[in-house]
Scaffold this motif. Structure first.
Motif, PDB file in Angstrom:
ATOM      1  N   MET A 285       0.877  -1.170   0.000  1.00  0.00           N
ATOM      2  CA  MET A 285       0.000   0.000   0.000  1.00  0.00           C
ATOM      3  C   MET A 285       0.914   1.219   0.000  1.00  0.00           C
ATOM      4  O   MET A 285       1.800   1.324   0.844  1.00  0.00           O
ATOM      5  CB  MET A 285      -0.882   0.010   1.234  1.00  0.00           C
ATOM      6  CG  MET A 285      -1.727   1.225   1.373  1.00  0.00           C
ATOM      7  SD  MET A 285      -2.787   0.967   2.817  1.00  0.00           S
ATOM      8  CE  MET A 285      -3.605   2.500   2.890  1.00  0.00           C
ATOM      9  N   VAL A 286       0.725   2.096  -0.941  1.00  0.00           N
ATOM     10  CA  VAL A 286       1.600   3.264  -1.063  1.00  0.00           C
ATOM     11  C   VAL A 286       0.750   4.524  -1.078  1.00  0.00           C
ATOM     12  O   VAL A 286      -0.122   4.675  -1.923  1.00  0.00           O
ATOM     13  CB  VAL A 286       2.444   3.198  -2.356  1.00  0.00           C
ATOM     14  CG1 VAL A 286       3.304   4.428  -2.495  1.00  0.00           C
ATOM     15  CG2 VAL A 286       3.272   1.930  -2.394  1.00  0.00           C
ATOM     16  N   PHE A 287       0.999   5.394  -0.122  1.00  0.00           N
ATOM     17  CA  PHE A 287       0.406   6.723  -0.112  1.00  0.00           C
ATOM     18  C   PHE A 287       1.554   7.694  -0.332  1.00  0.00           C
ATOM     19  O   PHE A 287       2.511   7.693   0.438  1.00  0.00           O
ATOM     20  CB  PHE A 287      -0.256   7.054   1.236  1.00  0.00           C
ATOM     21  CG  PHE A 287      -1.526   6.318   1.474  1.00  0.00           C
ATOM     22  CD1 PHE A 287      -2.699   6.721   0.864  1.00  0.00           C
ATOM     23  CD2 PHE A 287      -1.555   5.230   2.323  1.00  0.00           C
ATOM     24  CE1 PHE A 287      -3.879   6.041   1.098  1.00  0.00           C
ATOM     25  CE2 PHE A 287      -2.725   4.548   2.560  1.00  0.00           C
ATOM     26  CZ  PHE A 287      -3.893   4.954   1.942  1.00  0.00           C
ATOM     27  N   ILE A 288       1.463   8.495  -1.351  1.00  0.00           N
ATOM     28  CA  ILE A 288       2.511   9.468  -1.627  1.00  0.00           C
ATOM     29  C   ILE A 288       1.934  10.855  -1.397  1.00  0.00           C
ATOM     30  O   ILE A 288       0.950  11.232  -2.022  1.00  0.00           O
ATOM     31  CB  ILE A 288       3.025   9.346  -3.070  1.00  0.00           C
ATOM     32  CG1 ILE A 288       3.637   7.963  -3.278  1.00  0.00           C
ATOM     33  CG2 ILE A 288       4.035  10.445  -3.371  1.00  0.00           C
ATOM     34  CD1 ILE A 288       4.035   7.667  -4.700  1.00  0.00           C
ATOM     35  N   THR A 289       2.549  11.564  -0.496  1.00  0.00           N
ATOM     36  CA  THR A 289       2.137  12.929  -0.215  1.00  0.00           C
ATOM     37  C   THR A 289       3.315  13.836  -0.539  1.00  0.00           C
ATOM     38  O   THR A 289       4.405  13.669   0.023  1.00  0.00           O
ATOM     39  CB  THR A 289       1.754  13.098   1.263  1.00  0.00           C
ATOM     40  OG1 THR A 289       0.723  12.161   1.561  1.00  0.00           O
ATOM     41  CG2 THR A 289       1.261  14.508   1.548  1.00  0.00           C
ATOM     42  N   LEU A 290       3.112  14.735  -1.442  1.00  0.00           N
ATOM     43  CA  LEU A 290       4.179  15.652  -1.821  1.00  0.00           C
ATOM     44  C   LEU A 290       4.233  16.825  -0.847  1.00  0.00           C
ATOM     45  O   LEU A 290       3.203  17.328  -0.418  1.00  0.00           O
ATOM     46  CB  LEU A 290       3.951  16.177  -3.235  1.00  0.00           C
ATOM     47  CG  LEU A 290       4.000  15.126  -4.348  1.00  0.00           C
ATOM     48  CD1 LEU A 290       3.582  15.755  -5.667  1.00  0.00           C
ATOM     49  CD2 LEU A 290       5.376  14.524  -4.456  1.00  0.00           C
ATOM     50  N   SER A 291       5.453  17.248  -0.554  1.00  0.00           N
ATOM     51  CA  SER A 291       5.613  18.443   0.268  1.00  0.00           C
ATOM     52  C   SER A 291       5.242  19.667  -0.565  1.00  0.00           C
ATOM     53  O   SER A 291       5.189  19.611  -1.799  1.00  0.00           O
ATOM     54  CB  SER A 291       7.064  18.566   0.731  1.00  0.00           C
ATOM     55  OG  SER A 291       7.907  18.769  -0.387  1.00  0.00           O
ATOM     56  N   ASP A 292       4.983  20.772   0.103  1.00  0.00           N
ATOM     57  CA  ASP A 292       4.659  22.003  -0.623  1.00  0.00           C
ATOM     58  C   ASP A 292       5.789  22.391  -1.569  1.00  0.00           C
ATOM     59  O   ASP A 292       5.552  22.798  -2.704  1.00  0.00           O
ATOM     60  CB  ASP A 292       4.370  23.144   0.350  1.00  0.00           C
ATOM     61  CG  ASP A 292       3.072  22.929   1.106  1.00  0.00           C
ATOM     62  OD1 ASP A 292       2.204  22.195   0.597  1.00  0.00           O
ATOM     63  OD2 ASP A 292       2.933  23.503   2.207  1.00  0.00           O
ATOM     64  N   SER A 293       7.040  22.247  -1.106  1.00  0.00           N
ATOM     65  CA  SER A 293       8.165  22.589  -1.979  1.00  0.00           C
ATOM     66  C   SER A 293       8.261  21.619  -3.151  1.00  0.00           C
ATOM     67  O   SER A 293       8.647  22.007  -4.255  1.00  0.00           O
ATOM     68  CB  SER A 293       9.476  22.619  -1.187  1.00  0.00           C
ATOM     69  OG  SER A 293       9.774  21.330  -0.671  1.00  0.00           O
ATOM     70  N   GLY A 294       7.905  20.352  -2.927  1.00  0.00           N
ATOM     71  CA  GLY A 294       7.898  19.380  -4.015  1.00  0.00           C
ATOM     72  C   GLY A 294       6.874  19.727  -5.078  1.00  0.00           C
ATOM     73  O   GLY A 294       7.143  19.636  -6.274  1.00  0.00           O
ATOM     74  N   ILE A 295       5.704  20.142  -4.642  1.00  0.00           N
ATOM     75  CA  ILE A 295       4.653  20.536  -5.585  1.00  0.00           C
ATOM     76  C   ILE A 295       5.107  21.743  -6.396  1.00  0.00           C
ATOM     77  O   ILE A 295       4.925  21.787  -7.617  1.00  0.00           O
ATOM     78  CB  ILE A 295       3.337  20.829  -4.838  1.00  0.00           C
ATOM     79  CG1 ILE A 295       2.780  19.528  -4.252  1.00  0.00           C
ATOM     80  CG2 ILE A 295       2.312  21.485  -5.765  1.00  0.00           C
ATOM     81  CD1 ILE A 295       1.620  19.717  -3.310  1.00  0.00           C
ATOM     82  N   GLU A 296       5.722  22.698  -5.737  1.00  0.00           N
ATOM     83  CA  GLU A 296       6.215  23.888  -6.441  1.00  0.00           C
ATOM     84  C   GLU A 296       7.313  23.530  -7.436  1.00  0.00           C
ATOM     85  O   GLU A 296       7.358  24.072  -8.537  1.00  0.00           O
ATOM     86  CB  GLU A 296       6.708  24.939  -5.445  1.00  0.00           C
ATOM     87  CG  GLU A 296       5.590  25.568  -4.644  1.00  0.00           C
ATOM     88  CD  GLU A 296       4.497  26.188  -5.517  1.00  0.00           C
ATOM     89  OE1 GLU A 296       4.825  26.867  -6.503  1.00  0.00           O
ATOM     90  OE2 GLU A 296       3.311  25.965  -5.209  1.00  0.00           O
ATOM     91  N   THR A 297       8.185  22.600  -7.061  1.00  0.00           N
ATOM     92  CA  THR A 297       9.246  22.157  -7.976  1.00  0.00           C
ATOM     93  C   THR A 297       8.643  21.508  -9.214  1.00  0.00           C
ATOM     94  O   THR A 297       9.078  21.764 -10.336  1.00  0.00           O
ATOM     95  CB  THR A 297      10.197  21.167  -7.265  1.00  0.00           C
ATOM     96  OG1 THR A 297      10.780  21.815  -6.144  1.00  0.00           O
ATOM     97  CG2 THR A 297      11.283  20.677  -8.195  1.00  0.00           C
TER      98      THR A 297
END
Length: 54
Positions: free
Chosen positions: A5-17
């Protein structure tokens, strides 16, 4: 067989990148379309870690 089971949550900086680099989503979709040909037809994808307990 172990299932994952994989939940991937991007950090705010990751989303901006990702937003600031249009090549990243293109590369991601190239890979997804190659290894998951049904992906365009999926409404939702959820991965779960389901290890055997016995």
């Amino acid at each position: 067989m172990n299932r994952k089971m994989v939940f991937i949550t991007l950090s705010d900086s990751g989303i901006e990148t990702i937003k600031s680099n249009p090549e990243l989503p293109k590369k991601e979709m190239e890979f997804v379309n190659q290894s998951l040909p049904y992906f365009p037809y999926m409404a939702n994808i959820v991965y779960h870690n389901l290890n055997k307990q016995f």
